[in-house]
Enzyme design. Structure first.
Site, PDB file in Angstrom:
ATOM      1  N   LYS A 103      38.291  45.562  41.700  1.00  0.00           N
ATOM      2  CA  LYS A 103      37.640  45.216  42.864  1.00  0.00           C
ATOM      3  C   LYS A 103      38.411  46.292  43.941  1.00  0.00           C
ATOM      4  O   LYS A 103      39.439  46.040  44.218  1.00  0.00           O
ATOM      5  CB  LYS A 103      37.269  43.877  43.423  1.00  0.00           C
ATOM      6  CG  LYS A 103      36.451  43.890  44.738  1.00  0.00           C
ATOM      7  CD  LYS A 103      36.415  42.685  44.955  1.00  0.00           C
ATOM      8  CE  LYS A 103      35.357  41.613  44.399  1.00  0.00           C
ATOM      9  NZ  LYS A 103      35.202  40.487  45.128  1.00  0.00           N
ATOM     10  N   ASP A 197      32.132  28.729  49.395  1.00  0.00           N
ATOM     11  CA  ASP A 197      31.178  29.762  49.300  1.00  0.00           C
ATOM     12  C   ASP A 197      30.357  29.466  47.639  1.00  0.00           C
ATOM     13  O   ASP A 197      30.453  30.633  47.074  1.00  0.00           O
ATOM     14  CB  ASP A 197      31.342  31.134  49.405  1.00  0.00           C
ATOM     15  CG  ASP A 197      30.289  32.059  49.572  1.00  0.00           C
ATOM     16  OD1 ASP A 197      29.123  31.622  49.931  1.00  0.00           O
ATOM     17  OD2 ASP A 197      30.587  33.261  49.502  1.00  0.00           O
ATOM     18  N   ASP A 215      35.399  34.536  43.563  1.00  0.00           N
ATOM     19  CA  ASP A 215      35.059  34.917  45.069  1.00  0.00           C
ATOM     20  C   ASP A 215      35.767  33.801  45.807  1.00  0.00           C
ATOM     21  O   ASP A 215      34.944  32.920  46.575  1.00  0.00           O
ATOM     22  CB  ASP A 215      33.890  35.163  45.376  1.00  0.00           C
ATOM     23  CG  ASP A 215      33.579  35.985  46.684  1.00  0.00           C
ATOM     24  OD1 ASP A 215      34.529  36.229  47.237  1.00  0.00           O
ATOM     25  OD2 ASP A 215      32.566  36.746  47.057  1.00  0.00           O
TER      26      ASP A 215
END
Length: 575
Positions: A103, A197, A215
């Protein structure tokens, strides 16, 4: 690179460092010995066929991009998608040969301290956590002034993508996926980390049905574990963080109030979504819901679900944290009683292709940024072509004519973010047709007007490619409903769809269509009947026999006419 000379091709190949000296020399010799000078495209194709380049690398080189293939000792071989913070690539560690997900932060976030902090947080937390159901983070580095991180490569879709391709998950299998996520959360919670999240997009699943939670960019350390100086919440203050559709009420009001039970709430919302195919709060007013956050029952959408499973989900999403499971371990144990492990079927190459298309769309919509072709090695949409929509038509209609507005046959995105295909055999538009061409049925779908020719007697709707109108949304069944003619009447028949078909907001099995009818399928697809047998909605509104409003208007008109006749007769008698 279409206009580059052969020297330009060699410059790009040499600058990319993708070929060894021996490979580059062999390629030059092959070109020189060829009877005719091959094009740059032909040369690149031959390198792909010899597996010296990947298709992604060749496409990017063809665009003249020689840089960006290496992040230290990681070589980019393909693009996996575009996330909120940056590009996600498939890369190979040139030192070990291991494939990883890499990423890289986008250039436009280089000076955004909040995004930089989130990126750093995701890497730091990820490298501290090692669990079978948490995507492993390997390293954090910097290349070209931008941070990047490498992670475990999971060859599978996230749960949101799984819904899109396969429809809602059977409740037994959903319980198993939820059990695994709960175990991952319990592990993180015991180490003082609150995810904040949890949602379908942040859970990957592999072919064996094993999940990976990922994440941790919005995660928060609980007080007393590693110190508030590492808390992401300290950077952003008390403003709400997370995804509102899945965040607990206390987290919506104050992000610092989130604890383990907040993650349990988000897990409950995630299970609700994958079991029903609906977003938990779709269509609800935010200001009202924040106060209660009381989800609807799963049984409203999945009638055959056991009452005990319904109670588990209800407990997980209880508005009051005290009414939820105290720990994720308790939630995992409750789900385990009903969980049924099973392999997951999906077409991962198709997932990757669609991710790339979506990345193209996102880049095309970003102002002042390079195109996806320049960054991801893919061609962007041609003028008038909507890259976010996959389409199949008899002809590629791209622009309007003076006789007919472009909205009649420019296949725009009916609802933002929803992939759609229009089967060509269902819509027999042609360049010569006009607004006055005979049409037995006209539907409005977002910005798209669908004209069904007079000779057609049926229109099938669903996710299957065999349907005339193909809607690629997870909440839409393979064969959802059909519109068909009986006598002189168009009818709508639900084909035993999972989530039902609604007209005017009410579920229907069979319904005689009338002008003005609003048809809802899935979770967000809405069609409106504009015309039937060439009669406009305005005209049929007056003639509709079962309309209370029209009956009232007719009664008023009759009364006025009667009064006028009486007045006329009285006037004549008085003469």
């Amino acid at each position: 690179m279409q206009t580059q000379t052969d020297d330009g091709l060699w410059d790009v190949l040499e600058g990319s460092k993708l070929l060894t000296a021996e490979q580059l020399s062999a390629t030059k010799q092959a070109v020189e010995s060829a009877s005719t000078i091959p094009s740059a495209k032909a040369v690149l194709r031959s390198l792909v066929s010899r597996q010296w380049l990947t298709a992604f690398q060749a496409e990017r080189l063809y665009q003249g991009q020689a840089r960006g293939f290496f992040y230290d000792h990681y070589k980019v071989v393909d693009v996996l998608g575009l996330g909120g913070m940056g590009w996600i690539y498939q890369a190979v560690d040139t030192q070990t040969g291991q494939l990883v997900a890499l990423k890289s932060m986008r250039q436009d976030f280089q000076r955004d301290q909040g995004m930089l902090a989130r990126f750093q947080q995701e890497a730091n937390v990820g490298m501290r956590l090692e669990h079978p159901h948490i995507a492993r983070t390997y390293s954090l580095g910097t290349a070209g002034g931008l941070p990047y991180l490498t992670m475990e490569l999971v060859a599978g879709p996230n749960l949101q993508e799984l819904l899109h391709y396969e429809g809602r998950v059977p409740w037994e299998q959903a319980c198993e996926l939820g059990r695994q996520i709960a175990l991952a959360l319990e592990y993180a919670h015991r180490r003082g980390v609150i995810h904040r999240d949890v949602k379908p997009q942040n859970v990957l699943v592999d072919p064996e049905g094993q999940v990976r939670l990922l994440d941790f960019g919005l995660s928060m350390f609980q007080e007393g574990e590693t110190g508030a100086e590492f808390s992401f919440a300290m950077i952003f203050g008390h403003e709400s963080v997370g995804t509102w559709d899945f965040a607990a009420p206390e987290q919506i009001r104050d992000s610092l109030a989130a604890d383990a039970r907040s993650d349990i709430y988000s897990l409950g919302g995630t299970l609700f979504a994958i079991m029903t195919g609906f977003s938990p709060w779709d269509g609800h007013d935010r200001a009202t819901v924040v106060q209660t956050k009381q989800l609807r029952s799963v049984r409203e959408f999945v009638p055959d679900i056991p009452a005990a499973v319904e109670e588990i989900i209800a407990r997980m999403v209880a508005p009051n944290p005290e009414d939820r499971f105290a720990t994720a371990a308790e939630a995992a144990a409750a789900l385990a009683k009903w969980a049924k492990p099973a392999p997951i079927k999906f077409d991962f190459p198709q997932v990757l292709r669609d991710r790339k298309k979506l990345a193209d769309q996102k880049m095309a919509n970003m102002p002042s940024s390079r195109s996806a072709a320049a960054i991801a090695g893919r061609s962007t949409a041609r003028p008038g072509q909507v890259s976010s929509v996959a389409m199949r038509t008899l002809k590629d209609h791209r622009a309007g004519t003076p006789d007919r507005p472009s909205s009649e046959f420019t296949l725009g995105d009916p609802l933002p973010g929803t992939p759609v295909r229009i089967a060509g055999r269902a819509l027999t538009w042609d360049e010569e047709s006009t607004d006055n061409a005979p049409a037995s049925l006209i539907l409005k779908w977002g910005t798209l007007t669908i004209r069904i020719p007079a000779e057609r007697q049926e229109l099938s709707v669903g996710r299957s490619e065999a349907c005339d109108l193909q809607v690629l949304e997870s909440a839409v069944s393979s064969r959802h409903c059909r519109l068909h003619v009986e006598g002189r009447q168009w009818w709508l028949t639900d084909l035993k769809s999972r989530n039902g078909t609604r007209v005017g907001g009410k579920p229907v099995q069979r319904h005689a269509l009338q002008c003005g009818d609003v048809i809802d399928i899935g979770s967000s697809q809405r069609f409106q009947v504009i015309s039937l047998f060439g009669v406009s909605a305005a005209a049929q509104a007056v003639a509709r026999p079962d309309s209370r409003r029209n009956r009232t208007l007719l009664l008023v008109a009759a009364t006025v006419a009667t009064i006028a006749l009486i007045a006329a007769a009285t006037f004549l008698l008085l003469q």
